[in-house]
Enzyme design. Structure first.
Site, PDB file in Angstrom:
ATOM      1  CG  HIS A  86     -99.506  15.033  -4.432  1.00 39.36           C
ATOM      2  ND1 HIS A  86     -99.076  15.794  -3.376  1.00 39.36           N
ATOM      3  CD2 HIS A  86     -98.745  13.910  -4.420  1.00 39.36           C
ATOM      4  CE1 HIS A  86     -98.091  15.155  -2.748  1.00 39.36           C
ATOM      5  NE2 HIS A  86     -97.875  14.011  -3.376  1.00 39.36           N
TER       6      HIS A  86
ATOM      7  CB  CYS B 259     -96.893  18.484  -2.995  1.00 39.56           C
ATOM      8  SG  CYS B 259     -98.161  19.287  -3.975  1.00 39.56           S
TER       9      CYS B 259
END
Length: 183
Positions: free
Chosen positions: A128, A18
């Site tokens: 994330h 990510c």
């Protein structure tokens, strides 16, 4: 006058890359950064670390600044990558809320957000990276978990989203244009 809308570049999530996707989404360019680039940055950070810990057999995979197999790069890799591109990262003081961020100014290149996530029915917990970027006067959420970029209706909706991130323990990193190196 050109009425064509600019296509928004958006990479989708793969493994724990990510941060890689966030950087490419931020710069609106495929391969603005590659796995090899980020791995090299992580290795350099490891070599320069004056507080190196003792290595174990698992150190081959679980490096101090990333996981060799899945990515999962840390904040140090993010900051170093952005500095290589002439950007400055400012950790936003959550006590100020999103109202203190100048979303309409020229100095702000984009926002990278780090949030807690739970996956696989809550069995796996992690973090994330998400990118927000203003493109042609519209703020977009370029989260690599989304199937497509999400355009915010206006600056107020963007602020509300950022305040909700702050209220749930997320971190906001303001990516600033260096006055001498503007894109």
């Amino acid at each position: 006058m050109d009425n064509e809308k600019k296509l928004i570049y958006h990479e989708r999530q793969r493994l724990q890359f990510c941060l890689l996707h966030s950087l490419n989404n931020l710069f609106q360019e495929k391969d603005a950064f590659t796995r090899e680039n980020l791995n090299a940055i992580a290795e350099k950070l490891d070599l320069e670390d004056p507080y190196k810990t003792t290595r174990t057999p698992l150190s081959v995979i679980f490096k101090p600044h990333h996981n060799v197999l899945t990515g999962n790069y840390d904040i140090n890799v993010l900051i170093s990558a952005l500095e290589e591109r002439g950007k400055t990262v400012i950790w936003h003081d959550r006590r100020s809320g999103a109202t203190s961020i100048d979303l309409d100014g020229d100095k702000l290149f984009g926002i990278i957000i780090n949030v807690r996530v739970r996956r696989y029915g809550g069995l796996w917990r992690g973090r994330h990276w998400i990118t927000l970027r203003k493109i042609e006067r519209v703020w977009y959420n370029l989260d690599s978990d989304f199937s497509a970029p999400y355009p915010f209706e206006n600056t107020e909706e963007t602020r509300e989203f950022l305040d909700s991130v702050i209220s749930t323990g997320g971190e906001l990193l303001l990516v600033m244009n260096d006055e001498n190196n503007e894109i």
